[in-house]
Design an enzyme around this catalytic site. Structure first.
Site, mmCIF file in Angstrom:
data_model
loop_
_atom_site.group_PDB
_atom_site.id
_atom_site.type_symbol
_atom_site.label_atom_id
_atom_site.label_comp_id
_atom_site.label_asym_id
_atom_site.label_seq_id
_atom_site.Cartn_x
_atom_site.Cartn_y
_atom_site.Cartn_z
ATOM 1 N N THR A 14 0.868 -1.310 0.339
ATOM 2 C CA THR A 14 0.066 0.093 -0.268
ATOM 3 C C THR A 14 0.706 1.589 -0.359
ATOM 4 O O THR A 14 0.527 1.951 -0.546
ATOM 5 C CB THR A 14 -0.903 0.007 1.001
ATOM 6 O OG1 THR A 14 -1.190 -1.099 1.319
ATOM 7 C CG2 THR A 14 -1.409 1.059 1.279
ATOM 8 N N VAL A 133 5.261 7.006 12.966
ATOM 9 C CA VAL A 133 3.889 7.474 13.554
ATOM 10 C C VAL A 133 3.342 8.958 12.969
ATOM 11 O O VAL A 133 4.094 9.827 12.531
ATOM 12 C CB VAL A 133 4.290 8.213 14.482
ATOM 13 C CG1 VAL A 133 3.558 8.569 16.195
ATOM 14 C CG2 VAL A 133 6.189 7.193 15.458
ATOM 15 N N GLY A 188 -12.113 -1.122 5.142
ATOM 16 C CA GLY A 188 -10.835 -1.486 4.448
ATOM 17 C C GLY A 188 -10.234 -0.205 5.514
ATOM 18 O O GLY A 188 -8.682 -0.333 5.559
ATOM 19 N N ASP A 202 0.043 -1.242 18.449
ATOM 20 C CA ASP A 202 0.463 -0.468 17.252
ATOM 21 C C ASP A 202 1.062 0.715 18.229
ATOM 22 O O ASP A 202 1.566 1.600 17.991
ATOM 23 C CB ASP A 202 -0.273 0.090 16.224
ATOM 24 C CG ASP A 202 -0.478 0.754 15.242
ATOM 25 O OD1 ASP A 202 0.284 0.862 14.232
ATOM 26 O OD2 ASP A 202 -0.867 2.294 15.343
ATOM 27 N N LYS A 206 4.225 3.289 18.792
ATOM 28 C CA LYS A 206 4.044 4.873 18.182
ATOM 29 C C LYS A 206 5.371 5.298 19.333
ATOM 30 O O LYS A 206 5.895 6.460 19.112
ATOM 31 C CB LYS A 206 3.035 5.152 18.079
ATOM 32 C CG LYS A 206 2.718 4.698 15.978
ATOM 33 C CD LYS A 206 1.194 4.723 15.635
ATOM 34 C CE LYS A 206 1.353 4.258 14.495
ATOM 35 N NZ LYS A 206 -0.266 4.051 13.994
HETATM 36 N N1 HSE Z 1 -2.928 0.643 11.936
HETATM 37 C C1 HSE Z 1 -3.083 2.082 11.776
HETATM 38 C C2 HSE Z 1 -3.847 2.865 12.690
HETATM 39 C C3 HSE Z 1 -2.338 2.308 11.173
HETATM 40 O O1 HSE Z 1 -5.009 1.820 12.422
HETATM 41 O O2 HSE Z 1 -3.835 3.772 13.202
HETATM 42 C C4 HSE Z 1 -0.433 2.443 10.122
HETATM 43 O O3 HSE Z 1 0.152 2.734 12.149
#
Ligand code: HSE
Length: 432
Positions: A14, A133, A188, A202, A206
């Site tokens: 992507t 980030v 998506g 995640d 960050k």
């Molecule tokens: N999966 C992350 C989010 C995006 O939903 O913000 C990529 O860092």
């Protein structure tokens, strides 16, 4: 005279296809603005059968990573493979070969950032990681450049778009967690396996990167207190909303008494707070500095073009510093050690708490609960019993004044053992 800088892209997913598309379609504009011509020399992926939203000449495509790592004409390697292995080895190899690196890989930097930055500094090459980030939000540049004169006291905000989308749909449309997650997947936004997003991992990745940049603290994700949104019940969002709070998954790095609080968890914030109005998949990050007071960066934290925007900003930035003929650079250090006295234990956090108990409706219940709180020196600000069903379990919601997390945890252990408590109590931290 324009400067030509050669780029090799590893990972044509992507973000990789977004980068290729923008470099091919906006090359002239970038050249006008920067005097730099960014030229894609090779794109590597293990599979090219899938259709991409960009057409690139076949001669640029390779399945052999060494076509990039060993090509002496390539100045910058863009690592967009994701995951820790083999991305770590690829980045190490690129650095060892004297190539600058741009990466969007937060898991890699959260776990191995310091060693990668140190290796790059030793080899005098640049590492760009703006896309790691906040997607298109220039938070890394803000910390490293715009706010360089500040002592950073706090960095906090919404850094996971998937979780923010899910919580927003729960709050605005009264969807359950699983309904909202399914909607995010259908759109998506969320991955088929959404674990990293909904478990807060995640966000912790960050936050680890921001902690190193902002505070010089090398916090591995395992040292960051992390709670995601997967156990959030719609009822709590609704009760919170009634009392003027919005629920957000916040990533928080805050200096308190010389130590750094590092935590990711669902948090109630007043509905008039700016972050309460950051909805859907948007991200927003506050930085508190001794000179600026507060600054807020807001925008799209994910997606092909926002991430590609960040990658290209790094490419231009690095290219500006590369002498085309001598290839000489003076790569500055990415992070500096602050005077932080370590990471604060979550038990020492002082904040307000929302608690929802499920208790049998009978005389003396509230008195017993409040006596446990009193023993632990926790002061109750409000308490409400939601329904009246004599002899049956009903929700009791209370909010505390500021209390120590350790005391709250011990109070909950005691309360959850009481005979009239029907279910484990829900506790959610509140921030102003
Ligand atoms: N999966 C992350 C989010 C995006 O939903 O913000 C990529 O860092």
């Amino acid at each position: 005279m324009k400067k030509i800088v050669n780029v090799g892209i590893i990972g044509f997913g992507t973000v990789g296809s977004g980068v290729a598309k923008i470099l091919l379609s906006k090359g002239k504009l970038l050249e006008q603005r920067s005097g730099i011509s960014l030229c894609i020399k090779k794109i590597c992926d293990k599979d090219f059968r899938r259709k991409r939203p960009v057409n690139v000449p076949k001669s640029l495509l390779t399945k052999n990573i060494n076509d990039i790592l060993n090509d002496r004409s390539i100045d910058i390697v863009v690592e967009l493979m994701g995951g820790i292995h083999p991305a770590k080895e690829v980045v190490a190899n690129a650095i060892a070969n004297g190539k600058h690196v741009v990466t969007a890989n937060k898991a890699l930097l959260a776990n191995h950032g310091r060693e990668i930055f140190d290796a790059a500094h030793k080899k005098n090459v640049f590492i760009g990681f703006e896309a790691s980030v906040g997607g298109g939000i220039p938070i890394i540049k803000a910390l490293r450049e715009g706010l360089i004169a500040n002592k950073v006291n706090a960095i906090y905000g919404i850094v996971n778009g998937t979780s923010n989308f899910v919580l927003t749909r729960m709050m605005d449309d009264d969807l359950s967690f699983s309904q909202a997650l399914r909607l995010a997947q259908d759109k998506g936004l969320a991955e088929r396996n959404p674990r990293l997003d909904i478990e807060g991992i995640d966000s912790a990745h960050k936050l680890a990167i921001l902690a190193l940049l902002g505070f010089g603290v090398n916090a591995k994700p395992k040292n960051i207190y992390t709670e995601g949104i997967k156990n959030i019940d719609l009822a709590d969002i609704q009760y919170g909303k009634k009392w003027g709070y919005a629920l957000k998954l916040l990533a928080i790095a805050k200096l308190v008494g010389g130590k750094l609080e590092l935590r990711v968890h669902p948090t109630f914030i007043p509905s008039r707070h700016i972050l309460a109005n950051v909805t859907g998949e948007d991200n927003a990050i506050f930085i508190k500095g001794d000179l600026i007071g507060e600054a807020l960066l807001f925008g799209k934290g994910a997606g092909s073009f926002p991430a590609a925007s960040a990658v290209i900003s790094d490419l231009v930035d690095i290219s500006r510093n590369v002498d085309e003929f001598s290839r000489k650079v003076k790569a500055e250090k990415v992070y500096f050690s602050g005077n932080v006295k370590g990471i604060e234990k979550i038990e020492n956090l002082n904040t307000r708490y929302y608690c929802r108990l499920l208790a049998i409706d009978k005389p003396g219940v509230l008195a017993k609960i409040s006596s446990v709180f009193a023993k632990k020196e926790i002061s109750i600000a409000n308490a409400y019993q939601i329904e009246r069903k004599r002899g049956q379990a009903v929700p009791i919601v209370l909010m505390t004044h500021e209390a120590r997390e350790g005391s709250i945890r011990r109070a909950m252990e005691e309360i959850n053992k009481l005979s009239f408590i029907a279910k484990k109590t829900v506790c959610i931290r509140i921030e102003r």
